[in-house]
Design a protein around this motif. Structure first.
Motif, mmCIF file in Angstrom:
data_model
loop_
_atom_site.group_PDB
_atom_site.id
_atom_site.type_symbol
_atom_site.label_atom_id
_atom_site.label_comp_id
_atom_site.label_asym_id
_atom_site.label_seq_id
_atom_site.Cartn_x
_atom_site.Cartn_y
_atom_site.Cartn_z
ATOM 1 N N HIS A 190 113.604 36.413 94.343
ATOM 2 C CA HIS A 190 112.761 37.709 95.080
ATOM 3 C C HIS A 190 111.491 37.275 95.697
ATOM 4 O O HIS A 190 111.272 37.911 96.610
ATOM 5 C CB HIS A 190 112.783 38.696 94.022
ATOM 6 N N GLU A 191 110.660 36.562 94.928
ATOM 7 C CA GLU A 191 109.129 36.219 95.184
ATOM 8 C C GLU A 191 109.005 35.452 96.287
ATOM 9 O O GLU A 191 108.338 35.507 97.278
ATOM 10 C CB GLU A 191 108.454 35.887 93.834
ATOM 11 N N LYS A 192 109.840 34.446 96.371
ATOM 12 C CA LYS A 192 109.930 33.209 97.312
ATOM 13 C C LYS A 192 110.716 33.155 98.342
ATOM 14 O O LYS A 192 110.282 32.827 99.446
ATOM 15 C CB LYS A 192 109.677 31.812 96.334
ATOM 16 N N VAL A 193 111.862 33.148 98.040
ATOM 17 C CA VAL A 193 113.012 32.925 99.011
ATOM 18 C C VAL A 193 113.410 34.081 99.878
ATOM 19 O O VAL A 193 113.441 33.922 101.127
ATOM 20 C CB VAL A 193 114.370 32.395 98.237
ATOM 21 N N LEU A 194 113.468 35.192 99.197
ATOM 22 C CA LEU A 194 113.748 36.291 99.880
ATOM 23 C C LEU A 194 112.657 36.936 100.766
ATOM 24 O O LEU A 194 112.671 37.979 101.634
ATOM 25 C CB LEU A 194 114.211 37.652 99.173
#
Ligand SMILES: [Zn+2]
Length: 208
Positions: A175-179
């Motif tokens: 959620h924090e990095k990839v999306l």
């Protein structure tokens, strides 16, 4: 950008050979096995391998790294939080029934926001713990391409039941990095078919 993806070894890890068309400088990501085939691609494109990047220290991703380093002289890069897993390669080999690859030496640790270059190509490191404590993804912003290791797959995410795995951490990393990446980013997972961030945001059951 030259980008060849080769499924290597019994677990068919997606090994990427990425090179700059002008300078022929290249990096190889996750040379788990079948190093002769990887080197054939390097020669086919007249590339000079400058870096060997490991997304995480599972044997199917790192098993051929020393052989590739011996052939190219390029340094091996891995996040230091996976050094403990790297010391368990013999055990990992026994789990999947392959010959132990011997000791793998890391030349440098890779950390969040580090930048890797191959000629004019630039990738930034996303530290994405969860599948393993030291898992990373590599993002090429100009090409909108993500090399995801075993953090994200088409329709699935990395398993977290092996040593060092943590389900809450992989969900946070996703959620924090990839999306956080644009929807039209092409994702090259550690195994299986390519996907996009938009497709996974829309339909991946683990990301609802
Ligand atoms: Zn893995």
């Amino acid at each position: 950008m030259i980008h060849e993806i080769l499924a290597v070894g019994p677990l068919q890890c997606n090994c990427s050979v990425i090179g700059d068309e002008a300078t022929r400088e290249a990096m190889v990501i996750d040379p788990g096995d079948d190093i002769e085939d990887v080197l054939a691609l390097v020669r086919k494109h007249h590339l000079e391998v400058k870096q060997i990047v490991i997304t995480h220290a599972h044997i199917d991703h790192v098993g051929g790294a020393m052989k590739l380093r011996a052939a190219t002289g390029a340094p091996i890069l891995l996040n230091q939080n996976d050094y403990a897993l790297l010391k368990m390669l013999d055990m990992q080999a026994a789990w999947i029934g392959v010959a132990p690859p011997g000791k793998v030496e890391i030349d440098h640790s890779l950390n969040q926001a580090d930048t890797l270059k191959a000629g004019s190509l630039t990738a930034s490191v996303l530290q994405t713990p969860g599948h393993t404590e030291g898992s990373i993804c590599l993002y090429f912003p100009a090409e909108k391409k993500l090399i995801a290791g075993d953090t994200l797959f088409a329709g699935s995410i990395g398993r977290t039941d092996l040593p060092g795995g943590d389900f809450d951490k992989i969900i946070d990393s996703l959620h924090e990095k990839v999306l956080a990446l644009p929807d039209d980013t092409v994702v090259v997972p550690g195994h299986g078919p390519l996907t996009t961030i938009g497709e996974e945001r829309e339909s991946n059951p683990f990301l609802k």
